[in-house]
Design a protein around this motif. Structure first.
Motif, mmCIF file in Angstrom:
data_model
loop_
_atom_site.group_PDB
_atom_site.id
_atom_site.type_symbol
_atom_site.label_atom_id
_atom_site.label_comp_id
_atom_site.label_asym_id
_atom_site.label_seq_id
_atom_site.Cartn_x
_atom_site.Cartn_y
_atom_site.Cartn_z
ATOM 1 N N GLY A 168 0.817 -1.212 0.000
ATOM 2 C CA GLY A 168 0.000 0.000 0.000
ATOM 3 C C GLY A 168 0.849 1.259 0.000
ATOM 4 N N TYR B 123 1.889 2.777 14.454
ATOM 5 C CA TYR B 123 1.899 2.712 12.977
ATOM 6 C C TYR B 123 2.293 1.312 12.469
ATOM 7 C CZ TYR B 123 2.957 4.455 8.240
ATOM 8 O OH TYR B 123 2.982 4.665 6.889
ATOM 9 N N ASP C 251 12.983 1.703 2.520
ATOM 10 C CA ASP C 251 12.604 2.471 3.712
ATOM 11 C C ASP C 251 11.555 1.764 4.575
ATOM 12 O OD1 ASP C 251 10.940 3.026 1.401
ATOM 13 O OD2 ASP C 251 9.853 4.400 2.685
ATOM 14 N N GLN C 252 10.882 0.768 4.014
ATOM 15 C CA GLN C 252 9.837 0.065 4.777
ATOM 16 C C GLN C 252 10.349 -1.220 5.414
ATOM 17 O OE1 GLN C 252 6.711 1.283 5.376
ATOM 18 N NE2 GLN C 252 7.520 3.107 4.378
ATOM 19 N N ILE D 13 14.984 -1.597 -3.047
ATOM 20 C CA ILE D 13 15.704 -0.431 -3.558
ATOM 21 C C ILE D 13 15.304 0.882 -2.881
ATOM 22 C CG2 ILE D 13 16.196 -1.441 -5.825
ATOM 23 C CD1 ILE D 13 14.192 0.528 -6.998
ATOM 24 N N ARG E 30 0.597 5.552 1.160
ATOM 25 C CA ARG E 30 -0.192 6.599 1.843
ATOM 26 C C ARG E 30 -0.594 7.689 0.855
ATOM 27 N NH1 ARG E 30 3.553 9.186 5.540
ATOM 28 N NH2 ARG E 30 4.984 8.212 4.092
ATOM 29 N N ASP F 59 -2.692 -4.616 8.107
ATOM 30 C CA ASP F 59 -2.918 -4.530 6.657
ATOM 31 C C ASP F 59 -2.415 -5.783 5.943
ATOM 32 O OD1 ASP F 59 -3.819 -1.864 6.605
ATOM 33 O OD2 ASP F 59 -1.767 -1.092 6.611
ATOM 34 N N GLY G 6 10.263 7.487 -6.687
ATOM 35 C CA GLY G 6 10.608 6.530 -5.624
ATOM 36 C C GLY G 6 9.465 5.550 -5.396
ATOM 37 N N ASN G 7 8.241 6.074 -5.319
ATOM 38 C CA ASN G 7 7.063 5.199 -5.141
ATOM 39 C C ASN G 7 6.920 4.266 -6.345
ATOM 40 O OD1 ASN G 7 5.346 8.103 -4.015
ATOM 41 N ND2 ASN G 7 6.054 6.467 -2.702
ATOM 42 N N HIS H 6 -3.459 5.437 7.735
ATOM 43 C CA HIS H 6 -2.085 5.774 8.116
ATOM 44 C C HIS H 6 -1.796 7.259 7.926
ATOM 45 C CE1 HIS H 6 -0.760 1.434 7.970
ATOM 46 N NE2 HIS H 6 -0.074 1.903 8.983
ATOM 47 N N VAL I 53 7.888 -3.648 -1.288
ATOM 48 C CA VAL I 53 8.054 -2.270 -0.786
ATOM 49 C C VAL I 53 9.496 -1.828 -1.023
ATOM 50 C CG1 VAL I 53 6.293 -2.081 1.046
ATOM 51 C CG2 VAL I 53 8.421 -3.280 1.524
ATOM 52 N N GLY I 54 9.726 -0.547 -0.882
ATOM 53 C CA GLY I 54 11.080 -0.011 -0.992
ATOM 54 C C GLY I 54 11.848 -0.218 0.314
ATOM 55 N N ILE J 9 15.333 4.812 -4.104
ATOM 56 C CA ILE J 9 15.571 5.784 -5.173
ATOM 57 C C ILE J 9 16.041 7.087 -4.525
ATOM 58 C CG2 ILE J 9 14.497 7.064 -7.096
ATOM 59 C CD1 ILE J 9 14.543 4.034 -7.564
ATOM 60 N N MET K 5 14.541 9.768 -2.239
ATOM 61 C CA MET K 5 13.499 10.625 -2.792
ATOM 62 C C MET K 5 12.263 10.459 -1.913
ATOM 63 S SD MET K 5 11.927 10.687 -6.636
ATOM 64 C CE MET K 5 13.361 11.333 -7.434
HETATM 65 P P1 TYM Z 1 4.804 5.307 1.540
HETATM 66 O O1 TYM Z 1 3.479 5.855 1.193
HETATM 67 O O2 TYM Z 1 5.760 6.190 2.256
HETATM 68 O O3 TYM Z 1 5.532 4.763 0.262
HETATM 69 C C1 TYM Z 1 4.877 3.875 -0.616
HETATM 70 C C2 TYM Z 1 5.857 2.906 -1.241
HETATM 71 O O4 TYM Z 1 6.868 3.616 -1.962
HETATM 72 C C3 TYM Z 1 8.144 3.183 -1.531
HETATM 73 N N1 TYM Z 1 9.086 4.301 -1.597
HETATM 74 C C4 TYM Z 1 10.321 4.200 -2.109
HETATM 75 N N2 TYM Z 1 10.966 3.154 -2.662
HETATM 76 C C5 TYM Z 1 12.212 3.382 -3.112
HETATM 77 N N3 TYM Z 1 12.823 4.591 -3.059
HETATM 78 C C6 TYM Z 1 12.205 5.664 -2.527
HETATM 79 N N4 TYM Z 1 12.803 6.840 -2.497
HETATM 80 C C7 TYM Z 1 10.893 5.495 -2.001
HETATM 81 N N5 TYM Z 1 9.996 6.311 -1.424
HETATM 82 C C8 TYM Z 1 8.892 5.566 -1.178
HETATM 83 C C9 TYM Z 1 7.946 2.724 -0.089
HETATM 84 O O5 TYM Z 1 8.964 1.856 0.314
HETATM 85 C C10 TYM Z 1 6.606 2.065 -0.200
HETATM 86 O O6 TYM Z 1 6.741 0.750 -0.706
HETATM 87 N N6 TYM Z 1 3.889 2.490 5.558
HETATM 88 C C11 TYM Z 1 3.778 2.554 4.107
HETATM 89 C C12 TYM Z 1 2.353 2.325 3.607
HETATM 90 C C13 TYM Z 1 1.762 1.069 4.099
HETATM 91 C C14 TYM Z 1 2.116 -0.256 3.701
HETATM 92 C C15 TYM Z 1 1.285 -1.116 4.451
HETATM 93 C C16 TYM Z 1 3.035 -0.757 2.777
HETATM 94 C C17 TYM Z 1 0.782 0.965 5.042
HETATM 95 N N7 TYM Z 1 0.523 -0.344 5.234
HETATM 96 C C18 TYM Z 1 1.358 -2.514 4.306
HETATM 97 C C19 TYM Z 1 3.101 -2.160 2.647
HETATM 98 C C20 TYM Z 1 2.300 -3.002 3.391
HETATM 99 C C21 TYM Z 1 4.228 3.913 3.643
HETATM 100 O O7 TYM Z 1 4.159 4.873 4.361
HETATM 101 O O8 TYM Z 1 4.630 3.948 2.341
#
Ligand code: TYM
Length: 356
Positions: A32, A151, A172-173, A210, A34, A158, A42-43, A68, A169-170, A212, A221
């Motif tokens: 997911g 959180y 950061d997660q 990864i 946000r 989820d 990045g997303n 969230h 996910v990236g 970005i 990013m």
């Molecule tokens: P969010 O909304 O900050 O980011 C969404 C997705 O984008 C990836 N991402 C990146 N990947 C690589 N490089 C970057 N610079 C970059 N910026 C963002 C994040 O890793 C993510 O995959 N907590 C989560 C949302 C969430 C979620 C979940 C994700 C809520 N419940 C359950 C997976 C499973 C979040 O804030 O992502």
């Protein structure tokens, strides 16, 4: 009552069908985003591109994490339009609602019910130690709310509400996902039943998750970092942002190691440019002949070629409220069906069964 065909009662067919069902059952994937603004590169490269690649081979759930996003107290009208924007962006990137279940988190109340139950097995110490909590508490000292603290519990809910096996996910997660794994295992252990699989991070080709980089020479990013290029961005704005990217005075020694800001530009190029373009600029760099202005111009054009078709589709889809509403409704129905099955099982396991 309809007559049951003989072959269904035949044990050979029963076993055979069970095996066929087992072998064709696709692993479940969930992820997911946000709705805190436009989706950026990045997303896209950290998450959404993988969602699209996975939808044929996995049983996929992709959602918009609007609950969230309440941790930062968005203005309600902004939240509403961001949810619509992300939904349109998911679709424009190629997530197909016929293949994957696309839904909005707040449309599936089972998630918050599971979150409440999981909160009883999540401890203050471990929640306070998470890097994302510490980071947010530092960034918004006037709003260190309980939602920020828990959180990772909501994120675990989820994921495990659909018994997900994989989570694309990236980087950061990573820690949040590690917490989800811990909560899933802890629940199984506490109740002596393997209700949840342990969800794993997913990347293609066994590569690492990864990150970005941004255009400011440091970190990732991000929407709040102010260093992002959005998929929805107009070409002129992309050119402007890329031309402003941080560089340095240029290499002075042949084959010199690239400083981080330059590595970041090459990293972005690896993603959007042809291999021959990257080779060309690499060799100019190694021969100390590179002009960063040329590199940035090329990078901006390659980003524009990549994002323009997506941007055009976003514009089209945003016009069609009926279609968006239909996708969200259908997604919510499918997600609730799966979520309520898990929730019923959880309720039974924790002792919410009515014996009277
Ligand atoms: P969010 O909304 O900050 O980011 C969404 C997705 O984008 C990836 N991402 C990146 N990947 C690589 N490089 C970057 N610079 C970059 N910026 C963002 C994040 O890793 C993510 O995959 N907590 C989560 C949302 C969430 C979620 C979940 C994700 C809520 N419940 C359950 C997976 C499973 C979040 O804030 O992502």
């Amino acid at each position: 009552m309809a007559k049951v065909p003989n072959f269904i009662l035949n044990p050979y067919f029963c076993i055979r069908n069970a095996i066929v069902n087992m072998t064709i059952k696709k692993p479940t994937v969930l992820s997911g985003i946000r709705p805190t603004g436009y989706l950026h590169l990045g997303n896209y490269f950290g998450a959404v591109r993988n969602f699209v690649r996975m939808q044929d081979d996995f049983n996929c759930y992709f959602f918009i994490a609007d609950i969230h996003s309440l941790t930062t107290h968005p203005i309600p009208t902004d939240l509403e339009s961001s949810v619509k924007q992300v939904l349109a962006e998911y679709l424009a990137c190629g997530i197909d609602p016929e293949k994957a279940t696309i839904y909005i988190q707040s449309d599936v109340p089972e998630v918050t019910e599971l979150y409440t139950i999981l909160n009883m097995n999540a401890y203050l110490g471990e929640l306070e130690r998470t890097a994302s909590f510490k980071d947010k508490a530092r960034k918004q000292p006037d709003n260190v709310n309980a939602g920020l603290l828990t959180y990772p519990v909501l994120m675990a809910a989820d994921i495990i509400i659909h018994k997900a096996n994989f989570v694309p996910v990236g980087k950061d997660q990573e820690q949040n996902l590690e917490m989800a794994r811990k909560f899933a295992r802890r629940f199984n252990r506490m109740y002596h039943k393997k209700v949840f699989p342990t969800p794993k991070p997913f990347t293609f080709d066994g590569k690492d998750m990864i990150k970005i980089p941004g255009l400011d020479g440091s970190g990732k990013m991000g929407k709040s970092e102010g260093n992002a290029i959005n998929l929805y961005e107009e070409p002129a704005a992309i050119r402007k942002k890329v031309m402003k990217a941080v560089t340095d005075g240029g290499p002075t020694v042949m084959n010199q190691e690239k400083p981080v800001a330059i590595q970041n530009l090459f990293f972005l190029m690896e993603i959007v440019s042809e291999p021959s373009t990257i080779e060309h600029f690499n060799s100019l760099y190694n021969n100390c002949q590179i002009r960063y202005g040329d590199l940035k111009k090329q990078l901006a054009e390659d980003i524009i070629s990549y994002t323009s078709p997506i941007r055009e589709r976003i514009i089209e889809i945003l016009k069609d409220n009926n279609y968006l509403a239909k996708v969200a409704r259908l997604g919510a129905e499918k997600a609730r069906e799966s979520a309520s099955k898990t929730l019923n099982e959880v309720k039974e396991v924790v002792g919410f069964r009515r014996l009277f």
